[in-house]
Enzyme design. Structure first.
Site, PDB file in Angstrom:
ATOM      1  N   ASP A  36      71.158   6.161  52.290  1.00 43.07           N
ATOM      2  CA  ASP A  36      70.091   5.581  51.150  1.00 43.07           C
ATOM      3  C   ASP A  36      69.424   4.334  51.939  1.00 43.07           C
ATOM      4  O   ASP A  36      68.789   3.619  51.324  1.00 43.07           O
ATOM      5  CB  ASP A  36      70.674   5.406  49.867  1.00 43.07           C
ATOM      6  CG  ASP A  36      71.874   4.492  49.913  1.00 43.07           C
ATOM      7  OD1 ASP A  36      71.939   3.849  51.020  1.00 43.07           O
ATOM      8  OD2 ASP A  36      72.336   4.250  48.817  1.00 43.07           O
ATOM      9  N   GLY A  37      69.879   3.813  53.076  1.00 41.68           N
ATOM     10  CA  GLY A  37      69.279   2.809  53.789  1.00 41.68           C
ATOM     11  C   GLY A  37      70.034   1.377  53.631  1.00 41.68           C
ATOM     12  O   GLY A  37      69.776   0.400  54.160  1.00 41.68           O
ATOM     13  N   LYS A 191      42.419 -26.177  69.356  1.00 41.65           N
ATOM     14  CA  LYS A 191      42.422 -25.025  68.726  1.00 41.65           C
ATOM     15  C   LYS A 191      41.841 -24.764  67.347  1.00 41.65           C
ATOM     16  O   LYS A 191      42.225 -25.722  66.406  1.00 41.65           O
ATOM     17  CB  LYS A 191      43.919 -24.119  69.100  1.00 41.65           C
ATOM     18  CG  LYS A 191      43.805 -22.799  68.334  1.00 41.65           C
ATOM     19  CD  LYS A 191      45.214 -22.168  68.618  1.00 41.65           C
ATOM     20  CE  LYS A 191      46.188 -22.215  67.777  1.00 41.65           C
ATOM     21  NZ  LYS A 191      47.491 -21.713  68.134  1.00 41.65           N
ATOM     22  N   THR A 226      45.860 -16.880  70.941  1.00 41.00           N
ATOM     23  CA  THR A 226      45.668 -18.115  71.521  1.00 41.00           C
ATOM     24  C   THR A 226      45.551 -18.089  72.918  1.00 41.00           C
ATOM     25  O   THR A 226      44.604 -18.798  73.502  1.00 41.00           O
ATOM     26  CB  THR A 226      47.093 -18.906  70.945  1.00 41.00           C
ATOM     27  OG1 THR A 226      46.864 -19.061  69.627  1.00 41.00           O
ATOM     28  CG2 THR A 226      46.850 -20.304  71.503  1.00 41.00           C
TER      29      THR A 226
HETATM   30  C1  R5P Z   1      50.898 -22.194  66.966  1.00 41.70           C
HETATM   31  O1  R5P Z   1      51.041 -23.012  65.821  1.00 41.70           O
HETATM   32  C2  R5P Z   1      51.846 -21.941  67.952  1.00 41.70           C
HETATM   33  O2  R5P Z   1      52.357 -23.035  68.683  1.00 41.70           O
HETATM   34  C3  R5P Z   1      51.229 -20.568  68.813  1.00 41.70           C
HETATM   35  O3  R5P Z   1      50.182 -21.192  69.523  1.00 41.70           O
HETATM   36  C4  R5P Z   1      50.797 -19.592  68.064  1.00 41.70           C
HETATM   37  O4  R5P Z   1      51.861 -19.322  67.163  1.00 41.70           O
HETATM   38  C5  R5P Z   1      50.390 -18.545  68.868  1.00 41.70           C
HETATM   39  O5  R5P Z   1      50.088 -17.357  68.115  1.00 41.70           O
HETATM   40  P1  R5P Z   1      49.259 -16.173  68.600  1.00 41.70           P
HETATM   41  O6  R5P Z   1      49.988 -15.720  69.568  1.00 41.70           O
HETATM   42  O7  R5P Z   1      49.339 -15.098  67.372  1.00 41.70           O
HETATM   43  O8  R5P Z   1      47.996 -16.725  68.861  1.00 41.70           O
END
Ligand code: R5P
Length: 297
Positions: A36-37, A191, A226
């Protein structure tokens, strides 16, 4: 106190590398799912009076959480004097505030769940941004390992004339520490994140970075947006394809393939087990664990 290391499934190699460095024996147990998991647990190693060291990285944590908490409860119930957690990657650190009305501050709730079942915690570079230290949200003693020395050593060995770049203000703590140890210059970019996968970065205008190899340093690669966005901007400025070095490589969905498609060399520490692992933090974790256990007496 006799130390025994119990590897969460998938972390057997980690536990095997760590145990001899901290004088621990290897613990043996069965963890499987009932039809059942639900989780079934049976510990085969005698636990009376031991220091139980559970080794479990917490990437993709939702599937692991229930079995992990049940394992800790079982070890304690069988007589372990203390049950600690070595989590090379500690999850749920980024939702550390209520950004929109009604949101849960899940880093706090997750910390409460772990603090209720474990007596201590060792982890590598938790994403501490608005939370000043783990002590602010974890009620158990913790020891934080910094990956910067190991990353700096790798950069100094592998990259010619590195220029270290942090993609956002949060990364300054990591990129600054790596740069100082690698004796290399660094810059931190601006960013803007508009959503999980909608990210843009801005480079300071008018700087001449020719002749350097850009090395992007971040703590986490999750969606990869990012780093992808930063790589794109660096390329537009005519800089070479950067090297990307991160502590925790989560690589959600197609992040790994997308980063590789840029031609960037991507390296991570082994806090999250992944083909990009090229930097071993086991020795640093072992040293931190020895310190913490000594403090605990
Ligand atoms: C940001 O707060 C962290 O330091 C990283 O830059 C972030 O978590 C990277 O996330 P992703 O790869 O989704 O852009």
């Amino acid at each position: 106190m006799t130390r025994v290391a119990f590897a969460y499934p998938g972390f057997e190699a980690w536990a095997a590398a760590l145990a001899p460095r901290v004088g621990a024996a290897s613990g043996d147990y069965t963890l499987r799912r009932f039809p059942d998991g639900e989780s079934y647990l049976q510990v085969h190693t005698p636990c009376e009076g031991i220091e139980a060291i559970v080794v479990a990285g917490l990437d993709r944590p939702d599937d692991k959480l229930a079995p992990l908490l049940l394992l800790a409860a079982t070890l304690r119930d069988l007589g372990a004097a203390r049950v600690g957690l070595v989590a090379p990657y500690l999850a749920y650190m980024r939702q550390d505030a209520r950004f929109k009305p009604g949101e849960g501050i899940t880093s706090h709730y997750f910390a409460k769940l772990l603090s209720a079942q474990f007596d201590w915690l060792v982890t590598v570079d938790p994403h501490l941004h608005r939370t000043p230290s783990l002590d602010a949200i974890y009620s158990i003693p913790s020891q934080v390992v910094h990956a910067a020395p190991a990353i700096a050593e790798w950069v100094a060995r592998e990259v010619e004339r590195p220029l270290l770049i942090g993609p956002d203000s949060e990364s300054e703590q990591w990129v600054g520490a790596v740069a100082a140890r690698a004796d290399a210059p660094f810059r931190v970019l601006e960013k803007t994140r508009r959503g999980d996968r909608d990210v843009s970065v801005r480079l300071p205008p008018g700087e001449d970075w020719t002749g350097h190899t850009p090395v992007l340093v971040d703590d986490i690669i999750s969606s990869g947006r990012t780093l992808l966005e930063t790589i794109g901007q660096l390329r537009q400025l005519g800089l070479p394809v950067p090297v990307c070095a991160a502590v925790h490589g989560l690589f959600a969905d197609d992040a790994w393939e997308a980063l590789r498609a840029t031609g960037a060399r991507v390296v991570t520490t082994n806090t999250v087990i992944h083909p990009s692992n090229g930097i071993d933090v086991v020795p640093a974790v072992a040293a931190a664990l020895n310190d913490l256990l000594q403090r605990q007496g």
